[in-house]
Design a protein around this motif. Structure first.
Motif: not given
Length: 218
Positions: A163-164, A171-172, A187-188, A193-195
């Motif tokens: 999934f990563v 851009s899942g 993600g996406g 990644f936004l965290v």
């Protein structure tokens, strides 16, 4: 000392493909970041939710600073070889995060569609994945179809890696939440990644893991 050694024997069970496990009750999630994990599954206005309630946010990125519009390195973000060559940094980072959180990660994948559309979506998704990931994804089809929920638990590193990769290569837009030291990844985006962190102390802890993986929090 002998009893503490890792068991390296190959077993028949090593051929078993890991599966997502449905989370029946998300009320067990108590942290502030866990609440965000649930909230984001119910809205498309991610920015509004983050700005209103959450202070400790950032971006997990390859680069140490936000690039300007005229930065020639922006071309790297559309270079397939470059992106794939950097993937191992993210996989190493998530391995460290997974181990720190007792090999547990919660994931939100959206509402279950009907069987035909879901199979079509999966076939399209796996075209950019490695063979091991294709085996894993195909094995999840029955899990999704038979379950009525949208939140699942990951307890296997290969499953998490799949999934990563989906987030990085396609851009899942998948949400990954770790609960022991609460942190949320969205993600996406172009190979980042936004965290969202629970607090500053936890942010500093994950910053060290990012540095060990040659990644940066912006």
């Amino acid at each position: 000392m002998m009893g503490m050694e890792k068991d390296l024997e190959i077993k028949l069970t090593d051929r078993n493909i890991p599966e997502l496990k449905l989370i029946d009750d998300i009320s067990v999630i108590k942290s502030q970041v866990g609440k965000l994990f649930v909230d984001l599954s119910q809205t498309d206005n991610y920015d509004d939710v983050l700005q209103e309630e959450y202070k400790y946010t950032g971006m997990l990125d390859l680069f140490s600073e936000v690039m300007k519009e005229d930065d020639p390195r922006l071309d790297l973000l559309i270079d397939d070889y470059f992106e794939l060559s950097q993937e191992k940094k993210f996989l190493n980072f998530f391995k460290l995060v997974f181990e720190l959180n007792e090999n547990k990660c919660m994931i939100y994948l959206g509402e279950n569609p009907d069987k035909a559309s879901f199979v079509g979506y999966m076939k399209n998704m796996i075209s950019n994945l490695d063979q091991i990931d294709r085996c894993i994804i195909y094995n999840q089809i029955d899990v999704f179809i038979k379950s009525e929920g949208s939140f699942y638990m990951i307890e296997d590193l290969n499953l998490l890696n799949t999934f990563v990769k989906i987030n990085l290569r396609m851009s899942g837009g998948i949400l990954l939440y770790f609960d022991k030291l609460p942190i949320l990844f969205e993600g996406g985006f172009d190979i980042h990644f936004l965290v969202t962190f629970e607090d500053e102390k936890i942010q500093e802890h994950y910053q060290r893991l990012a540095s060990e993986s040659d990644l940066h929090f912006l």
